[in-house]
Design a protein around this motif. Structure first.
Motif: not given
Length: 201
Positions: A175-198
């Motif tokens: 994605l040509q993005a900084p590694l710390p940014t990817i880690k943060t976005r990945m974690r935030d995305g997984l949390i949102r998935l968790r909440d969305c999926m119950g």
């Protein structure tokens, strides 16, 4: 110590004649006393041979030039350790060159092995507790609906990680993005998935 030009590789004809008719052993004795002009003579006499030995072991020309320069620095710094009765100056220089070249190859291999081991660990290690919970609930319709709610970067990162099996580092490169940014976005995305999926903690 007088700077010397970069190595251009062995010159035709192999070993150069000893400087000014002097024995290299005598010149090395002067080098051991800090004689920079004497070292220039040693450099001219052995540098091509040193480079030739190094490049046969290291293969890569740029790295071979670096290693050959390191060998010449060793000759300057260790001149006082040279003992004529144990061999010629050329033999001594060749021994140091071969040892340095082997060390460089081993170091490069060790670095490659560490990178490979790190990549394996990245693949084997779960992202975190949240990602494990999400992974057990990958019902296709629900996942597609919840994935659509993520930001573009979150969706791309999660897709690359889960559906293509990439590591954090590989996702960042893709994605040509900084590694710390990817880690943060990945974690935030997984949390949102968790909440969305119950998924409950």
């Amino acid at each position: 110590m007088r700077p010397r030009p970069a190595f251009d590789g062995p010159e035709p004809g192999g070993r150069r004649p000893e400087p000014g008719g002097k024995r290299l052993e005598d010149v090395m004795e002067a080098v051991s006393r800090g004689d920079k002009d004497a070292f220039s003579l040693i450099y001219d006499a052995v540098s091509s041979t040193v480079f030739g030995i190094v490049v046969k072991v290291v293969r890569d020309r740029a790295q071979s030039e670096e290693v050959a320069q390191e060998v010449m620095i060793d000759l300057w710094r260790q001149a006082a350790r040279y003992r004529p009765e144990q061999g010629s100056v050329m033999t001594w220089a060749a021994t140091i060159a071969h040892r340095r070249a082997v060390d460089r190859v081993r170091s490069a291999q060790a670095a490659a092995n560490r990178d490979q081991a790190g990549a394996i660990r990245d693949r084997q290690t779960s992202f975190d507790e949240v990602s494990e919970q999400v992974e057990t609930r990958l019902e296709s319709e629900q996942v597609r609906r919840c994935m659509a709610a993520l930001t573009e970067l979150q969706r791309q990162a999660v897709t690359l990680a889960y559906y293509r099996g990439l590591t954090y580092r590989e996702v960042a490169e893709s994605l040509q993005a900084p590694l710390p940014t990817i880690k943060t976005r990945m974690r935030d995305g997984l949390i949102r998935l968790r909440d969305c999926m119950g998924v409950t903690t």
